[in-house]
Design a protein around this motif. Structure first.
Motif, PDB file in Angstrom:
ATOM      1  N   PRO A   2       0.824  -1.223   0.000  1.00  0.00           N
ATOM      2  CA  PRO A   2       0.000   0.000   0.000  1.00  0.00           C
ATOM      3  C   PRO A   2       0.850   1.261   0.000  1.00  0.00           C
ATOM      4  CG  PRO A   2      -0.030  -1.052   2.159  1.00  0.00           C
ATOM      5  CD  PRO A   2       0.673  -1.999   1.251  1.00  0.00           C
ATOM      6  N   ARG A   9      -4.258  11.611  -5.995  1.00  0.00           N
ATOM      7  CA  ARG A   9      -3.670  10.840  -4.901  1.00  0.00           C
ATOM      8  C   ARG A   9      -2.712   9.778  -5.448  1.00  0.00           C
ATOM      9  NH1 ARG A   9      -7.813   7.986  -2.931  1.00  0.00           N
ATOM     10  NH2 ARG A   9      -8.778   9.895  -2.144  1.00  0.00           N
ATOM     11  N   GLU A  28      -2.946   7.366   6.859  1.00  0.00           N
ATOM     12  CA  GLU A  28      -2.189   7.150   5.623  1.00  0.00           C
ATOM     13  C   GLU A  28      -3.014   6.303   4.667  1.00  0.00           C
ATOM     14  OE1 GLU A  28       1.755   5.645   6.137  1.00  0.00           O
ATOM     15  OE2 GLU A  28       2.185   6.957   7.821  1.00  0.00           O
ATOM     16  N   TYR A  29      -3.626   5.265   5.181  1.00  0.00           N
ATOM     17  CA  TYR A  29      -4.586   4.448   4.444  1.00  0.00           C
ATOM     18  C   TYR A  29      -5.362   3.632   5.468  1.00  0.00           C
ATOM     19  CZ  TYR A  29      -0.369   1.520   4.746  1.00  0.00           C
ATOM     20  OH  TYR A  29       0.755   0.881   5.174  1.00  0.00           O
ATOM     21  N   GLY A  30      -6.519   3.161   5.053  1.00  0.00           N
ATOM     22  CA  GLY A  30      -7.358   2.439   5.999  1.00  0.00           C
ATOM     23  C   GLY A  30      -8.171   3.389   6.853  1.00  0.00           C
ATOM     24  N   ALA A  49     -10.381   0.052  -4.828  1.00  0.00           N
ATOM     25  CA  ALA A  49     -10.487   1.439  -5.305  1.00  0.00           C
ATOM     26  C   ALA A  49     -11.718   1.604  -6.180  1.00  0.00           C
ATOM     27  CB  ALA A  49      -9.231   1.822  -6.080  1.00  0.00           C
ATOM     28  N   ALA A  83      -1.107   4.575  -0.602  1.00  0.00           N
ATOM     29  CA  ALA A  83      -2.074   5.582  -0.165  1.00  0.00           C
ATOM     30  C   ALA A  83      -3.457   4.938  -0.276  1.00  0.00           C
ATOM     31  CB  ALA A  83      -1.988   6.842  -1.027  1.00  0.00           C
ATOM     32  N   GLU A  84      -4.468   5.658   0.128  1.00  0.00           N
ATOM     33  CA  GLU A  84      -5.830   5.120   0.054  1.00  0.00           C
ATOM     34  C   GLU A  84      -6.183   4.810  -1.390  1.00  0.00           C
ATOM     35  OE1 GLU A  84      -9.120   3.573   1.611  1.00  0.00           O
ATOM     36  OE2 GLU A  84      -7.647   4.596   2.859  1.00  0.00           O
ATOM     37  N   GLY A  85      -6.440   3.526  -1.685  1.00  0.00           N
ATOM     38  CA  GLY A  85      -6.814   3.120  -3.032  1.00  0.00           C
ATOM     39  C   GLY A  85      -5.656   2.955  -3.984  1.00  0.00           C
TER      40      GLY A  85
END
Length: 819
Positions: free
Chosen positions: A319, A348, A689-691, A337, A321-323
């Protein structure tokens, strides 16, 4: 006269008839482009067939083969003829030589360039194995006359050889392309480009055909055929305009070539060439990356299968970033995503790719281009931050930006970009087109983000400073108007919009004044001060001036120019200094902040409140000035009884939970009357950061342990870093720590400008604790990938640090951050 009539005349009349028919064909105004190139190839085929048949009446096992561009049926007006006389070795060598003479000499007699060879199939294959250029030419072999079976068997054998040898020969071809690009430059930026040899030209398009023929990888096909056709059309017009077999589009011939193509002017011609070259260059980048991936996979897979007992291993996905994840050396979209529901995803993903120094997957970019909804106006804060992060990523920004632009995402985000895209600059100083110069300026500006208080404004002004060149008139005046509109659309507040407009309007002010005016004249300095207006804008303008000059070309900046600009900036700064700034008054606490402070004092431990923003803020009325840009993430309020180690403890806990600090305020809060004591109040804005975000109860539990010393934050962060492979990433500018002179009467202000990274604020807090200074307040902000922090510190007695001690603290902190 029809094509059939022309060909019949050529067949009946020999060389002179072919020459007349050829001239008539080239003078036909109604036929150009691919039809004319095909007709010229057919006309030449018929003439050469006549020459061959007349000399090979008693020969068997012989054929005449067109290779290279002629083999593809693409003859430009002055193209050379690339021919192979193929024989099976059964005929007398003298007879073969006589036949060759009967074909070659009429061609030379007409003054046509000829590349010729006489070989058996075995000799042709052996030569191709030794000479890559010969092999590439044979991949386009086409039968003209004689033994069709002989030609067909050679084609089959050459293709089989190419596919069998592709793992060895494709890297060789890639190296050949790279060497040629180094010699000839990039077609999409040259004012006098070589249409064939420069990077992104016809040679690269041919190389992509060869890669596709290997079956190992394939080029992105969208737009590639049209780009190649466009370059061939320009070369045809160049040959007709000059009467020479040339591929270099010289300045003095561009107007004539443009007229031949029915274009408005030479600038329109160059822009068409640049657009085509950009498509070929991007396709080459994607294709060679895929070739490398396939070859690496082939090399590794047998060993993995042996280790794993067979079966195809699943690709690793890390991972970012988000997606967004990294897979096989590229940035791809996560399985979960949803581009159709996440309009910020392209920015992003681009920011994550640039920060990691990785390319964006072609499939990911195309999926986002096809399904992502437009961003709202103004942009949400995350979109703005991701754009700033992308622009501040240094050289890796360029490849990622080009990937977005190739699929139309840049002009969708910034519609004004279309007017500067591929726009030439007819200036000997400039080495780039307007759009590439803007990106190069952002890359240069990324090196100076430690020199300014607002790196986000520096990076965006770098992107926009020449945006007015797509409009008539003074580009600085036009650019100011465009910059105001773009900055407001991106989501900057009114103050920042005005600053960006000023930077774009006056981006040439410092260099022109420093090199063209008398700096000893007070009126000169005053006029610059009036135009700039503030110390902050002057600081930004100074950095923008240098970035702009460095991105222009080697002739635009020198130590002499730098010294003149620095002298001017010093003089203007003195004029702008005026009165000393007043110490700002502390803002009164809100009711919730006061409640949390009292509870923290009563319980003797930390108290947290974590609030997500569930709905967008109401838009201000036209009469109201908008406030600060909406902070990114969720609000985290923490109240802690005043004690040592609060800043590094809180920052460390947040880093452990993978929370990015976007903004932060720390200050001592005096309790209401009747309650003695002091509480530290931290008002932070954080984002995962993500999640998903962690629960407040877990944050509080870890914070209690961090404050009592039972949680080894540094050790936990080090273990986590060691568990992940280190990526190549970007080389960020070194951290810069300074003492702000006369910034406060009550404390010493330490300014830190560094690349944002997990645990950065924790490291700063620990360093300040180790120096045994007290942090009265802190003001932390993250602008893109840049951390810009100010810490108001005092000694044990609660007074500002002496000058030498403050300087020593700044040096020590800078050394710590560079380790």
């Amino acid at each position: 006269m029809t094509s059939t009539d022309v060909r019949t005349e050529a067949e009946d009349s020999g060389p002179s008839g072919y020459a007349a028919a050829r001239l008539r064909l080239l003078q036909e105004g109604a036929r150009s482009g691919p039809p004319r190139r095909s007709a010229l190839a057919e006309l030449t085929d018929d003439w050469l067939t006549g020459l061959f048949d007349a000399g090979a009446e008693k020969l068997r096992g012989v054929s005449l083969v067109a290779v290279g561009g002629y083999g593809r049926g693409e003859l430009s007006p002055r193209s050379d003829l690339d021919l192979l006389l193929l024989h099976d070795g059964g005929a007398d060598s003298g007879a073969i030589a006589s036949l060759a003479d009967r074909i070659w000499y009429p061609i030379w007699d007409l003054g046509l360039d000829l590349d010729h060879s006489v070989r058996t199939p075995a000799e042709a294959r052996r030569t191709a194995g030794e000479d890559l250029k010969v092999q590439l030419g044979l991949l386009d072999a086409r039968h003209i006359a004689g033994d069709l079976g002989l030609t067909a068997s050679l084609r089959t054998a050459v293709l089989a050889d190419w596919r069998n040898q592709a793992p060895k020969r494709l890297p060789e071809l890639q190296e050949l392309c790279a060497e040629r690009a180094e010699r000839q430059g990039e077609l999409q930026y040259l004012l006098e480009p070589d249409l064939k040899e420069a990077r992104g030209g016809l040679r690269d398009a041919t190389a992509l055909r060869a890669v596709a023929a290997s079956w190992l990888a394939d080029a992105p096909r969208e737009g590639l055929a049209d780009a190649r056709k466009s370059l061939l059309d320009v070369r045809d017009a160049l040959h007709l305009a000059t009467g020479r077999a040339t591929d270099r589009l010289a300045l003095q011939e561009q107007d004539q070539v443009a007229a031949e193509l029915g274009l408005l002017d030479a600038d329109t011609l160059l822009r068409q060439v640049y657009e085509a070259a950009r498509v070929v260059s991007y396709a080459s980048d994607v294709t060679w990356r895929e070739v490398g991936r396939v070859l690496r996979s082939r090399a590794v897979r047998p060993r993995l299968r042996a280790m794993l007992g067979g079966g195809k291993p699943a690709p690793e996905r890390s991972p970012l970033a988000e997606g967004v994840v990294e897979q096989d050396g590229e940035v791809v979209l996560a399985r979960a995503a949803r581009p159709d529901r996440d309009p910020v995803l392209p920015l992003r993903a681009a920011a994550a790719a640039a920060q990691a120094g990785l390319p964006l997957s072609l499939h990911a970019v195309r999926r986002m281009a096809a399904t992502t909804r437009p961003l709202p106006t103004p942009w949400p804060a995350e979109a703005r931050q991701q754009l700033i992060t992308l622009l501040g990523s240094g050289p890796s920004t360029i490849e990622v930006w080009e990937a977005l632009e190739a699929e139309g995402l840049i002009t969708r985000l910034l519609p004004d970009w279309e007017r500067v895209r591929c726009r030439p600059q007819r200036n000997a100083v400039h080495i780039w087109t307007v759009d590439r110069h803007l990106i190069e300026t952002a890359v240069r500006a990324a090196e100076f983000t430690r020199r300014v208080h607002r790196p986000d404004l520096l990076l965006v002004s770098a992107l926009l400073h020449d945006i007015g060149k797509g409009w008539p008139g003074d580009h600085s005046v036009a650019g100011e108007i465009i910059a105001r509109d773009v900055a407001a659309r991106i989501g900057f507040d009114r103050t920042d919009v005005a600053t960006l407009a000023t930077l774009v309007r006056h981006h040439l002010l410092l260099i022109e004044t420093a090199t063209r005016r008398d700096l000893e004249d007070p009126a000169t300095v005053r006029s610059v001060a009036e135009a700039v207006g503030s110390q902050g804008t002057l600081e930004l303008l100074h950095a923008l001036t240098e970035a702009d000059a460095l991105a222009t070309g080697p002739a635009a900046w020198s130590s002499w120019r730098a010294s003149l600009v620095a002298d001017l900036v010093k003089r203007v700064s003195a004029v702008l200094a005026g009165d000393d700034p007043e110490e700002p008054e502390a803002a009164a606490p809100t009711a919730e902040q006061e409640r949390l402070a009292i509870e923290a004092f009563r319980t003797g431990g930390p108290v947290l409140a974590l609030r997500a923003q569930t709905e967008p803020p109401a838009e201000p009325s036209p009469e109201e000035a908008p406030g600060e840009p909406e902070p990114l993430g969720v609000e985290l309020l923490i109240a802690v009884p005043d004690q040592k180690g609060v800043l590094p403890a809180v920052a460390g806990v947040l880093a452990m939970h993978r929370l990015t600090v976007r903004t932060a305020e720390l200050r001592a809060l005096e309790l209401p009357d009747g309650v003695s004591g002091s509480v530290l109040l931290l008002d932070w804005r954080v984002a995962a950061e993500y999640g998903s975000l962690p629960q407040a109860a877990r944050l509080r539990a870890d914070l209690v342990r961090a404050l009592d010393g039972s949680l080894d934050i540094a050790g936990r962060l080090a273990e986590r870093d060691a568990a992940y492979p280190r990526r190549r990433g970007i080389v960020a500018p070194a951290a810069r720590v300074s003492v702000a002179p006369a910034a406060s009467r009550l404390a010493t202000v330490i300014e830190v400008r560094a690349h944002d990274a997990p645990g950065l604020l924790h490291r700063i807090g620990r360093a300040l604790e180790d120096a045994q200074v007290r942090v009265r307040s802190a003001h932390v902000s993250t602008l893109g990938a840049n951390a810009v922090d100010a810490f108001y510190v005092t000694g044990r007695e609660g007074v500002p640090l002496p000058g030498e001690q403050a300087a020593s603290l700044a040096r020590a902190l800078e050394d710590t951050l560079r380790e």
